[in-house]
Design a protein around this motif. Sequence first.
Motif, PDB file in Angstrom:
ATOM      1  N   MET A  43       2.430   2.570  44.756  1.00  0.00           N
ATOM      2  CA  MET A  43       3.815   2.067  44.395  1.00  0.00           C
ATOM      3  C   MET A  43       4.887   2.112  45.715  1.00  0.00           C
TER       4      MET A  43
ATOM      5  N   GLU B 205      -3.347   4.585  35.107  1.00  0.00           N
ATOM      6  CA  GLU B 205      -1.931   4.637  35.718  1.00  0.00           C
ATOM      7  C   GLU B 205      -1.502   3.314  36.344  1.00  0.00           C
TER       8      GLU B 205
ATOM      9  N   GLU C 159      18.234  -0.882  38.484  1.00  0.00           N
ATOM     10  CA  GLU C 159      17.017  -0.681  37.348  1.00  0.00           C
ATOM     11  C   GLU C 159      17.708  -0.997  36.041  1.00  0.00           C
TER      12      GLU C 159
ATOM     13  N   ASP D 190       9.763  -0.619  31.022  1.00  0.00           N
ATOM     14  CA  ASP D 190      10.151   0.419  30.302  1.00  0.00           C
ATOM     15  C   ASP D 190      10.147   1.579  30.881  1.00  0.00           C
ATOM     16  N   LEU D 191      10.992   2.776  30.268  1.00  0.00           N
ATOM     17  CA  LEU D 191      10.846   4.050  30.762  1.00  0.00           C
ATOM     18  C   LEU D 191       9.522   4.510  31.259  1.00  0.00           C
ATOM     19  N   GLY D 192       9.525   4.927  32.500  1.00  0.00           N
ATOM     20  CA  GLY D 192       8.325   5.475  33.215  1.00  0.00           C
ATOM     21  C   GLY D 192       7.605   4.425  33.486  1.00  0.00           C
ATOM     22  N   ALA D 193       7.911   3.045  33.648  1.00  0.00           N
ATOM     23  CA  ALA D 193       7.064   2.039  34.234  1.00  0.00           C
ATOM     24  C   ALA D 193       7.009   2.332  35.729  1.00  0.00           C
ATOM     25  N   GLY D 194       8.053   2.679  36.377  1.00  0.00           N
ATOM     26  CA  GLY D 194       7.855   2.949  37.967  1.00  0.00           C
ATOM     27  C   GLY D 194       8.934   2.343  38.535  1.00  0.00           C
ATOM     28  N   LYS D 195      10.031   2.066  38.064  1.00  0.00           N
ATOM     29  CA  LYS D 195      11.226   1.619  38.678  1.00  0.00           C
ATOM     30  C   LYS D 195      11.679   2.347  39.726  1.00  0.00           C
ATOM     31  N   THR D 196      12.001   3.717  39.380  1.00  0.00           N
ATOM     32  CA  THR D 196      12.633   4.532  40.324  1.00  0.00           C
ATOM     33  C   THR D 196      11.408   4.866  41.661  1.00  0.00           C
ATOM     34  N   THR D 197      10.395   4.808  41.100  1.00  0.00           N
ATOM     35  CA  THR D 197       8.865   5.015  42.086  1.00  0.00           C
ATOM     36  C   THR D 197       9.226   3.880  43.069  1.00  0.00           C
TER      37      THR D 197
ATOM     38  N   VAL E  84      -0.759  -2.599  41.277  1.00  0.00           N
ATOM     39  CA  VAL E  84      -0.552  -1.062  41.846  1.00  0.00           C
ATOM     40  C   VAL E  84      -1.045  -0.182  41.118  1.00  0.00           C
ATOM     41  N   PRO E  85      -2.266   0.639  41.704  1.00  0.00           N
ATOM     42  CA  PRO E  85      -3.040   1.667  40.912  1.00  0.00           C
ATOM     43  C   PRO E  85      -2.561   3.046  40.767  1.00  0.00           C
ATOM     44  N   THR E  86      -1.704   3.487  41.686  1.00  0.00           N
ATOM     45  CA  THR E  86      -1.104   4.928  41.835  1.00  0.00           C
ATOM     46  C   THR E  86       0.475   5.002  41.968  1.00  0.00           C
ATOM     47  N   THR E  87       1.015   6.091  41.957  1.00  0.00           N
ATOM     48  CA  THR E  87       2.281   6.403  42.394  1.00  0.00           C
ATOM     49  C   THR E  87       2.432   6.118  44.000  1.00  0.00           C
TER      50      THR E  87
ATOM     51  N   ARG F 159      -0.247  -0.179  37.271  1.00  0.00           N
ATOM     52  CA  ARG F 159       0.891  -0.786  37.077  1.00  0.00           C
ATOM     53  C   ARG F 159       0.649  -2.350  37.732  1.00  0.00           C
TER      54      ARG F 159
HETATM   55  P1  ADP Z   1      11.167   4.408  35.939  1.00  0.00           P
HETATM   56  O1  ADP Z   1      12.179   4.543  36.648  1.00  0.00           O
HETATM   57  O2  ADP Z   1      10.549   2.847  35.414  1.00  0.00           O
HETATM   58  O3  ADP Z   1      11.657   4.955  34.234  1.00  0.00           O
HETATM   59  P2  ADP Z   1       9.833   6.468  37.205  1.00  0.00           P
HETATM   60  O4  ADP Z   1       9.613   5.778  38.528  1.00  0.00           O
HETATM   61  O5  ADP Z   1      10.779   7.493  37.205  1.00  0.00           O
HETATM   62  O6  ADP Z   1       9.977   4.991  36.146  1.00  0.00           O
HETATM   63  O7  ADP Z   1       8.640   7.118  36.824  1.00  0.00           O
HETATM   64  C1  ADP Z   1       6.992   6.548  36.798  1.00  0.00           C
HETATM   65  C2  ADP Z   1       6.476   7.752  36.552  1.00  0.00           C
HETATM   66  O8  ADP Z   1       4.909   7.032  36.637  1.00  0.00           O
HETATM   67  C3  ADP Z   1       6.259   8.689  37.756  1.00  0.00           C
HETATM   68  O9  ADP Z   1       6.023  10.026  37.319  1.00  0.00           O
HETATM   69  C4  ADP Z   1       5.127   8.327  38.622  1.00  0.00           C
HETATM   70  O10 ADP Z   1       4.647   9.242  39.577  1.00  0.00           O
HETATM   71  C5  ADP Z   1       4.042   7.808  37.517  1.00  0.00           C
HETATM   72  N1  ADP Z   1       3.132   6.777  37.878  1.00  0.00           N
HETATM   73  C6  ADP Z   1       1.852   6.834  37.824  1.00  0.00           C
HETATM   74  N2  ADP Z   1       1.218   5.709  38.147  1.00  0.00           N
HETATM   75  C7  ADP Z   1       2.076   4.813  38.686  1.00  0.00           C
HETATM   76  C8  ADP Z   1       2.001   3.641  39.305  1.00  0.00           C
HETATM   77  N3  ADP Z   1       0.890   3.006  39.715  1.00  0.00           N
HETATM   78  N4  ADP Z   1       3.160   3.104  39.889  1.00  0.00           N
HETATM   79  C9  ADP Z   1       4.244   3.769  39.597  1.00  0.00           C
HETATM   80  N5  ADP Z   1       4.623   5.026  39.118  1.00  0.00           N
HETATM   81  C10 ADP Z   1       3.452   5.666  38.511  1.00  0.00           C
END
Ligand code: ADP
Length: 169
Positions: free
Chosen positions: A20, A142, A115, A42-49, A14-17, A144
């Motif tokens: 995702m 970026e 999460e 981990d924190l910022g991995a993309g779970k909420t995204t 998954v290359p980008t937000t 994932r």
């Molecule tokens: P988590 O819930 O795991 O702590 P978040 O989803 O809140 O993580 O945050 C992920 C951050 O990373 C967001 O700011 C999102 O825009 C950024 N991001 C960049 N690239 C990706 C990607 N490939 N997949 C998911 N998020 C990404």
Amino acid sequence: GDEWVRVLPTRVVVPTTQAMHSFGAALAAELRAGDIVLATGDLGAGKTTLAQGIGLGLGVEDPVISPTFVLARRHAGADGRPGLVHVDAYRLGSAAELVDLDLDETMDQAVTLIEWGAGIAEDLAGSHLDIDIRRSGDPADETRVVYLEGFGPRWRDVDLSPLSVLPLD
Ligand code: ADP
Ligand code: MG
């Protein structure tokens, strides 16, 4: 016993937000009311995204934001699709605290994404879909890599591997 696990988890790059979000929406098409998804990474991995993407796929109209402080948010789906129960288990010490949130009835009618749910929520139901989101070691990258692994009878005959070849952007 009844436990079942796919030997090779489905792996999705998954290359980008935006990708995702697309991936979550595509996954949502495979999800039904009562399903439990445990998201780790981990924190910022993309779970909420990922939760946002699933919300898109279910037709959720209100913003899907991190339930860190409220522990759980309930979102209605649209056009007969299940809703989304979005839980952040980071501050929960045990499955009992999750049960105390009294989500049972809502969970029957919704897809539940938890999460930080691994290690806490496995016993909530006979089946769960584990999703592990990993970053590459390079902070400038970026991309994932998402690993999907189903446990229990619900996932026995579900083939999620088509998700790994979707065009995501
Ligand atoms: P988590 O819930 O795991 O702590 P978040 O989803 O809140 O993580 O945050 C992920 C951050 O990373 C967001 O700011 C999102 O825009 C950024 N991001 C960049 N690239 C990706 C990607 N490939 N997949 C998911 N998020 C990404
Ligand atoms: Mg989060």
